[in-house]
Motif scaffolding. Structure first.
Motif, PDB file in Angstrom:
ATOM      1  N   GLU A 476       0.818  -1.222   0.000  1.00  0.00           N
ATOM      2  CA  GLU A 476       0.000   0.000   0.000  1.00  0.00           C
ATOM      3  C   GLU A 476       0.847   1.265   0.000  1.00  0.00           C
ATOM      4  N   GLN A 477       2.145   1.145   0.334  1.00  0.00           N
ATOM      5  CA  GLN A 477       3.032   2.314   0.310  1.00  0.00           C
ATOM      6  C   GLN A 477       3.534   2.613  -1.105  1.00  0.00           C
ATOM      7  N   LEU A 478       3.376   1.651  -2.023  1.00  0.00           N
ATOM      8  CA  LEU A 478       3.882   1.832  -3.385  1.00  0.00           C
ATOM      9  C   LEU A 478       3.120   2.946  -4.099  1.00  0.00           C
ATOM     10  N   GLU A 479       3.830   3.710  -4.897  1.00  0.00           N
ATOM     11  CA  GLU A 479       3.196   4.765  -5.707  1.00  0.00           C
ATOM     12  C   GLU A 479       2.814   4.152  -7.051  1.00  0.00           C
ATOM     13  N   LEU A 480       1.519   3.896  -7.217  1.00  0.00           N
ATOM     14  CA  LEU A 480       1.038   3.041  -8.304  1.00  0.00           C
ATOM     15  C   LEU A 480       1.264   3.628  -9.688  1.00  0.00           C
ATOM     16  N   ASP A 481       1.369   4.952  -9.791  1.00  0.00           N
ATOM     17  CA  ASP A 481       1.568   5.557 -11.113  1.00  0.00           C
ATOM     18  C   ASP A 481       3.032   5.528 -11.556  1.00  0.00           C
ATOM     19  N   LEU A 482       3.942   5.260 -10.614  1.00  0.00           N
ATOM     20  CA  LEU A 482       5.358   5.134 -10.961  1.00  0.00           C
ATOM     21  C   LEU A 482       5.652   3.703 -11.410  1.00  0.00           C
ATOM     22  N   SER A 483       6.696   3.544 -12.198  1.00  0.00           N
ATOM     23  CA  SER A 483       7.167   2.200 -12.537  1.00  0.00           C
ATOM     24  C   SER A 483       8.075   1.718 -11.408  1.00  0.00           C
ATOM     25  N   PRO A 484       8.334   0.395 -11.313  1.00  0.00           N
ATOM     26  CA  PRO A 484       9.271  -0.086 -10.296  1.00  0.00           C
ATOM     27  C   PRO A 484      10.622   0.617 -10.368  1.00  0.00           C
ATOM     28  N   LEU A 485      11.094   0.883 -11.593  1.00  0.00           N
ATOM     29  CA  LEU A 485      12.379   1.566 -11.762  1.00  0.00           C
ATOM     30  C   LEU A 485      12.330   2.983 -11.196  1.00  0.00           C
ATOM     31  N   GLU A 486      11.261   3.712 -11.530  1.00  0.00           N
ATOM     32  CA  GLU A 486      11.121   5.090 -11.021  1.00  0.00           C
ATOM     33  C   GLU A 486      10.977   5.107  -9.509  1.00  0.00           C
ATOM     34  N   TYR A 487      10.207   4.145  -8.981  1.00  0.00           N
ATOM     35  CA  TYR A 487       9.969   4.099  -7.531  1.00  0.00           C
ATOM     36  C   TYR A 487      11.272   3.844  -6.777  1.00  0.00           C
ATOM     37  N   MET A 488      12.058   2.868  -7.254  1.00  0.00           N
ATOM     38  CA  MET A 488      13.312   2.536  -6.570  1.00  0.00           C
ATOM     39  C   MET A 488      14.344   3.663  -6.721  1.00  0.00           C
ATOM     40  N   MET A 489      14.364   4.331  -7.877  1.00  0.00           N
ATOM     41  CA  MET A 489      15.286   5.469  -8.066  1.00  0.00           C
ATOM     42  C   MET A 489      14.916   6.600  -7.109  1.00  0.00           C
TER      43      MET A 489
END
Length: 621
Positions: A476-489
């Motif tokens: 639930e903390q994940l930002e759903l509009d970002l990609s995994p790459l963008e989120y981790m960066m």
């Protein structure tokens, strides 16, 4: 299937509306952990009643999830032809294809579900297992109307009804069954389905209904007092159990369960395994637990390379059969390739030689053409393997965490969860916490994290210790509009190079387009992998893993087990997966009756202990 797209979408939406009582897998954001008192878990006030704001949040989230489900329906396309007799109790669908957002998940395969069989549906995360179940549940696949389907996907909505009342609400079901029985009887049908209907109508007799409903709820962990409690006073996890109890009570002809053990403790998992092992209609089950699949399934369906492949027997028999088939396939493949190589070499050498040699070369060329035309054996393509990785955390001297005379309760007017705990954990700790829901497993992890403070006593932690906690609400903390790459960066800005981050994410089984697609388009299992990547790169000294296997496929769980065993730090695990506990835990601690007791045998002996306890309780009832 109807050819008119507008009609098709309208029908999908109508079915989606009908299925809202069953709903979706996601639980509301304020569920909390399963072992907290309900008033602590779900936004209830001190009297245990859910506040008006909390109810509004549930309503809002339910609406969002319904809209999300409808969007998924619109993005999904299914084609298939009913190949079995329309009045049969078996379902055979030919030429089945399934796409989602234009991506092919199934291509020209067959779906075969036979009455009396219990199927385990296997496949890697993201291959379309849940999507297939959803398509069946929404009748996008041409399944005859006389076969009723129950797809369990969402917890029951909060209401003033009691848990027992929700399970016993069968008036609508009874009317439906009676109408269907009248129709079949009027046709003078002697079909097996009519006998099934009469049997179920007898089961739904009001005199027997309450006893059956109470037995099912008891098996899923509801005490007599909890069965009389209003649904609005339960967390999402417990309301999911009510929905599961309802599914078992209704006994549909086709029951679809997607990870039904995700909200259960080990006691309830053992009970459900025994209950489903006697299901006599059609059961299709997605589960990550090999132990559970072994106890329940009569058949396995493997979703592999966009096809459905069928195996007789439980999970262990499937593994053995698949290994034998693949070994024979590779022998055949290698023999064919040797023959082809030999013939091509002969043709190249002698195709332009003397008349006799040239004729022999032409003969071999015709043989080669026939082999190719009749279809060559394909090379065995293994499921993609991955290796999770927890980076080196370095050493810190013991004691890392000391628990001294700790007691805890959520409020003054509630009973203690724990009394007078005394123990220490270090970097070589490998502990699995087991025990019934409500005994305090997740609460203990929160106390050690510092998210909760002891009522009495003291918890001392090394000043440099870093703890990484994985729990069921981490996605639930994940930002759903970002990609995994963008989120981790974004989370780890010190890693400047995208290629370096791509390699890190790739270690957790997210490759290619998955790394750059919006997180909202990933499967639940793929979202969990993003969380593991995020957690690992915090570089913790201690891993606290609270139900880490939910939504992961079997291959990923094995990769997680290997990573834990290679990890330098300490680990405490809460899990309903007997096999994972067996793979990684060196000690088993039982959380029960306000204390913690060490179990001196292995986890399989603990499972047998639970079975004996359940059998005794059933006998007492």
């Amino acid at each position: 299937m109807p050819s008119d797209l507008a009609k098709k979408k309208a029908a999908k939406k109508k079915e989606a509306a009908k299925s809202r009582q069953a709903g979706t897998k996601k639980t509301d954001e304020f569920n909390g952990e399963n072992d907290q008192p309900e008033s602590q878990e779900n936004g209830a006030d001190s009297n245990g009643e859910m506040s008006e704001n909390a109810l509004k949040r549930v309503a809002s989230l339910t609406k969002e999830l319904d809209e999300f489900e409808l969007k998924k329906l619109d993005a999904r396309a299914v084609t298939g032809v009913l190949a079995s007799h329309p009045n049969s109790t078996d379902v055979h669908i030919a030429s089945l294809s399934l796409t989602f957002h234009g991506q092919e998940l199934l291509t020209d395969t067959s779906l075969e579900l036979n009455s009396g069989r219990r199927y385990g549906l296997l496949g890697l995360n993201g291959t379309g297992k849940s999507m297939l179940l959803s398509a069946i549940g929404h009748r996008e696949i041409p399944i005859p109307e006389h076969i009723d389907i129950y797809h369990l996907t969402r917890e029951m909505a909060p209401s003033d009804k009691t848990a027992l009342q929700c399970v016993m609400e069968v008036d609508e079901e009874r009317i439906q069954l009676e109408k269907e029985a009248e129709r079949l009887a009027a046709e003078d049908s002697e079909c097996e389905k009519l006998m099934e209907l009469y049997e179920r109508l007898e089961e739904l007799d009001a005199d027997k209904a309450e006893v059956r409903a109470s037995r099912i709820l008891h098996g899923l962990g509801f005490s007599a007092a909890m069965q009389q409690k209003k649904l609005k006073d339960f967390s999402g996890g417990w309301r999911m159990r009510v929905a599961l109890a309802r599914a078992l009570f209704i006994k549909p002809f086709m029951l679809l369960l997607d990870e039904p053990t995700n909200h259960l403790d080990l006691d309830a998992c053992v009970w459900l395994e025994e209950e489903l092992a006697s299901f006599r209609r059609i059961l299709v089950l997605i589960s990550h637990s090999q132990d559970f699949l072994n106890g329940v399934c009569t058949n396995i369906i493997h979703l592999h390379q966009k096809k459905l492949k069928y195996f007789t027997g439980n999970y262990d028999q499937y593994v053995k059969t698949r290994e034998e088939l693949e070994e024979n396939q590779m022998k055949r493949f290698n023999w064919e390739q040797d023959q082809i190589s030999h013939m091509k070499n002969y043709i190249a050498r002698f195709g332009h030689g003397s008349a006799k040699l040239a004729r022999q070369a032409q003969s071999k060329e015709k043989t080669l053409q026939k082999m190719v035309a009749s279809g060559l054996t394909e090379r065995v393509v293994d499921d993609k393997t991955l290796s999770f990785y927890f980076p080196s955390c370095g050493k810190i001297p013991p004691p890392v965490i000391m628990v001294q005379n700790v007691s805890f309760k959520y409020s003054d007017n509630q009973p203690h969860i724990y009394k007078n705990l005394e123990f220490g954990i270090d970097l070589d700790t490998r502990v699995a916490l087991v025990g019934p829901n409500g005994a305090g497993k997740s609460t203990l992890l929160k106390l050690l994290m510092g998210e909760l403070l002891p009522t009495d006593g003291m918890i001392r932690k090394h000043s440099h210790v870093k703890i990484g906690r994985y729990h069921q609400h981490l996605t639930e903390q994940l930002e759903l509009d970002l990609s995994p790459l963008e989120y981790m960066m974004k989370c780890y800005p010190e890693i400047k190079e995208k290629e370096e981050m791509r390699k890190i994410i790739g270690r957790y089984g997210l490759t290619g387009k998955q790394q750059v697609s919006p997180i909202r388009n990933l499967s639940d299992g793929q979202k969990c992998r993003v969380c593991f990547a995020w957690l690992a790169w915090q570089n913790p000294h201690m891993l606290f893993l609270d139900e880490p296997t939910n939504h992961l496929d079997i291959e990923t769980i094995d990769a997680l087990a290997d990573a834990i065993n290679d990890y330098e730090g300490g680990m405490m695990l809460v899990s309903h997966d007997f096999r994972l506990i067996q793979q990684v835990a060196e000690e088993i601690w039982v959380c029960e009756k306000q204390t913690i007791t060490k179990w001196n045998r292995d986890i399989l002996a603990y499972k047998e202990h639970l079975k004996s306890k359940i059998d005794k309780q059933a006998h007492d009832i």
